[in-house]
Design a protein around this motif. Structure first.
Motif, mmCIF file in Angstrom:
data_model
loop_
_atom_site.group_PDB
_atom_site.id
_atom_site.type_symbol
_atom_site.label_atom_id
_atom_site.label_comp_id
_atom_site.label_asym_id
_atom_site.label_seq_id
_atom_site.Cartn_x
_atom_site.Cartn_y
_atom_site.Cartn_z
ATOM 1 N N LEU A 150 0.831 -1.209 0.000
ATOM 2 C CA LEU A 150 0.000 0.000 0.000
ATOM 3 C C LEU A 150 0.862 1.254 0.000
ATOM 4 O O LEU A 150 0.556 2.220 -0.706
ATOM 5 N N GLU A 151 1.928 1.247 0.773
ATOM 6 C CA GLU A 151 2.834 2.406 0.777
ATOM 7 C C GLU A 151 3.413 2.638 -0.610
ATOM 8 O O GLU A 151 3.447 3.771 -1.104
ATOM 9 N N GLU A 152 3.856 1.571 -1.263
ATOM 10 C CA GLU A 152 4.432 1.688 -2.604
ATOM 11 C C GLU A 152 3.395 2.138 -3.616
ATOM 12 O O GLU A 152 3.632 3.071 -4.396
ATOM 13 N N ALA A 153 2.251 1.490 -3.611
ATOM 14 C CA ALA A 153 1.223 1.801 -4.608
ATOM 15 C C ALA A 153 0.707 3.219 -4.455
ATOM 16 O O ALA A 153 0.579 3.948 -5.448
ATOM 17 N N HIS A 154 0.405 3.619 -3.249
ATOM 18 C CA HIS A 154 -0.193 4.946 -3.046
ATOM 19 C C HIS A 154 0.801 6.066 -3.314
ATOM 20 O O HIS A 154 0.401 7.164 -3.693
ATOM 21 N N ALA A 155 2.082 5.792 -3.150
ATOM 22 C CA ALA A 155 3.094 6.823 -3.384
ATOM 23 C C ALA A 155 3.553 6.893 -4.835
ATOM 24 O O ALA A 155 4.024 7.934 -5.280
ATOM 25 N N ASN A 156 3.404 5.786 -5.583
ATOM 26 C CA ASN A 156 4.057 5.717 -6.891
ATOM 27 C C ASN A 156 3.172 5.398 -8.087
ATOM 28 O O ASN A 156 3.594 5.624 -9.218
ATOM 29 N N TYR A 157 2.005 4.816 -7.885
ATOM 30 C CA TYR A 157 1.235 4.309 -9.008
ATOM 31 C C TYR A 157 -0.194 4.832 -8.989
ATOM 32 O O TYR A 157 -0.792 4.975 -7.930
ATOM 33 N N PRO A 158 -0.755 5.003 -10.177
ATOM 34 C CA PRO A 158 -2.194 5.278 -10.213
ATOM 35 C C PRO A 158 -2.956 3.987 -9.941
ATOM 36 O O PRO A 158 -2.548 2.912 -10.384
ATOM 37 N N VAL A 159 -3.981 4.082 -9.146
ATOM 38 C CA VAL A 159 -4.849 2.929 -8.886
ATOM 39 C C VAL A 159 -6.282 3.372 -9.106
ATOM 40 O O VAL A 159 -6.659 4.479 -8.746
ATOM 41 N N PRO A 160 -7.097 2.533 -9.718
ATOM 42 C CA PRO A 160 -8.471 2.942 -10.031
ATOM 43 C C PRO A 160 -9.408 2.905 -8.834
ATOM 44 O O PRO A 160 -10.438 3.553 -8.826
ATOM 45 N N LYS A 161 -9.031 2.122 -7.818
ATOM 46 C CA LYS A 161 -9.896 1.948 -6.652
ATOM 47 C C LYS A 161 -8.986 1.717 -5.450
ATOM 48 O O LYS A 161 -8.249 0.735 -5.412
ATOM 49 N N TYR A 162 -9.034 2.629 -4.487
ATOM 50 C CA TYR A 162 -8.155 2.509 -3.325
ATOM 51 C C TYR A 162 -8.632 1.418 -2.384
ATOM 52 O O TYR A 162 -9.825 1.151 -2.262
ATOM 53 N N MET A 163 -7.656 0.817 -1.723
ATOM 54 C CA MET A 163 -7.989 -0.173 -0.698
ATOM 55 C C MET A 163 -7.254 0.175 0.587
ATOM 56 O O MET A 163 -6.179 0.780 0.555
ATOM 57 N N ASP A 164 -7.860 -0.217 1.696
ATOM 58 C CA ASP A 164 -7.203 -0.023 2.982
ATOM 59 C C ASP A 164 -6.427 -1.294 3.334
ATOM 60 O O ASP A 164 -6.463 -2.291 2.599
ATOM 61 N N LYS A 165 -5.747 -1.261 4.471
ATOM 62 C CA LYS A 165 -4.878 -2.378 4.842
ATOM 63 C C LYS A 165 -5.665 -3.674 5.016
ATOM 64 O O LYS A 165 -5.233 -4.735 4.565
ATOM 65 N N GLY A 166 -6.819 -3.612 5.650
ATOM 66 C CA GLY A 166 -7.622 -4.816 5.846
ATOM 67 C C GLY A 166 -8.068 -5.436 4.533
ATOM 68 O O GLY A 166 -8.036 -6.662 4.369
ATOM 69 N N THR A 167 -8.477 -4.583 3.611
ATOM 70 C CA THR A 167 -8.895 -5.074 2.290
ATOM 71 C C THR A 167 -7.716 -5.698 1.558
ATOM 72 O O THR A 167 -7.848 -6.759 0.946
ATOM 73 N N CYS A 168 -6.560 -5.048 1.649
ATOM 74 C CA CYS A 168 -5.362 -5.565 0.985
ATOM 75 C C CYS A 168 -4.945 -6.899 1.606
ATOM 76 O O CYS A 168 -4.591 -7.840 0.890
ATOM 77 N N GLU A 169 -5.003 -6.990 2.919
ATOM 78 C CA GLU A 169 -4.654 -8.251 3.582
ATOM 79 C C GLU A 169 -5.601 -9.381 3.138
ATOM 80 O O GLU A 169 -5.148 -10.499 2.880
ATOM 81 N N ALA A 170 -6.882 -9.085 3.055
ATOM 82 C CA ALA A 170 -7.852 -10.100 2.619
ATOM 83 C C ALA A 170 -7.584 -10.535 1.184
ATOM 84 O O ALA A 170 -7.658 -11.728 0.853
ATOM 85 N N LEU A 171 -7.264 -9.575 0.323
ATOM 86 C CA LEU A 171 -6.980 -9.891 -1.076
ATOM 87 C C LEU A 171 -5.725 -10.755 -1.175
ATOM 88 O O LEU A 171 -5.729 -11.769 -1.874
ATOM 89 N N ILE A 172 -4.669 -10.382 -0.461
ATOM 90 C CA ILE A 172 -3.440 -11.183 -0.485
ATOM 91 C C ILE A 172 -3.707 -12.561 0.113
ATOM 92 O O ILE A 172 -3.158 -13.569 -0.360
ATOM 93 N N GLY A 173 -4.573 -12.632 1.107
ATOM 94 C CA GLY A 173 -4.922 -13.905 1.716
ATOM 95 C C GLY A 173 -5.495 -14.898 0.720
ATOM 96 O O GLY A 173 -5.354 -16.123 0.885
ATOM 97 N N LYS A 174 -6.133 -14.403 -0.330
ATOM 98 C CA LYS A 174 -6.672 -15.290 -1.364
ATOM 99 C C LYS A 174 -5.559 -15.969 -2.174
ATOM 100 O O LYS A 174 -5.820 -16.910 -2.914
ATOM 101 N N MET A 175 -4.333 -15.467 -2.033
ATOM 102 C CA MET A 175 -3.226 -16.006 -2.805
ATOM 103 C C MET A 175 -2.400 -17.034 -2.023
ATOM 104 O O MET A 175 -1.408 -17.534 -2.515
#
Length: 162
Positions: free
Chosen positions: A135-160
């Protein structure tokens, strides 16, 4: 170019035309990269590489369908355009149907390359750290179409997790 040549280039590495077309596709993708809204893909993939030495292309391939699913609601028109450019439009499909077709096509291609949607080396205990750094890398460096918070990101990574 990617949709028309990637599978051939992967399955028949001696096909010069497919490989040349993929080289051009890679070049064009590089030109478009700074305007692409897939920053989370690269940010998570970078962390898979850093923590587990996962090759960057493989990491991106594993992460991509998950981010497309997450971002879909905010990028349906763009995904529909990609579906049209990929010759996936066969009739009067809605943009949402085309977006779904495009994501399904990405998944189908990855399956044909025997690329999983999970990472064998991913450890559940690493997920909070990966999410924070991604999240630190993405929010500082890349355009993203839909922001996610840490919990959402953790859940998404958990699917992997394999």
């Amino acid at each position: 170019l990617i949709m028309e040549n990637l599978e051939t280039a992967v399955h028949d590495g001696k096909n010069f035309e497919a490989r040349q077309n993929m080289a051009m596709a890679s070049y064009y993708a590089g030109l478009a990269f700074t305007k692409a809204g897939v920053g989370y893909v690269h940010a998570i993939a970078h962390n898979f590489g850093a923590l587990y030495s996962t090759p960057h292309g493989l990491a991106n391939s594993i992460v991509l369908p998950h981010i497309l699913d997450y971002s879909k609601s905010d990028i349906i028109p763009q995904l529909a355009e990609l579906a049209k450019a990929s010759a996936l439009k066969t009739g009067r499909e809605s943009n949402k149907q085309l977006a779904d077709k495009f994501i399904a096509r990405v998944r189908s291609m990855l399956q044909s390359f025997e690329i999983p949607e999970t990472l064998d080396s991913l450890k559940k205990e690493d997920i909070p750290r990966i999410a924070k750094l991604a999240l630190e890398e993405a929010h500082a460096n890349y355009p993203v179409p839909k922001y996610m918070d840490k919990g959402t990101c953790e859940a998404l990574i958990g699917k992997m997790v394999a």
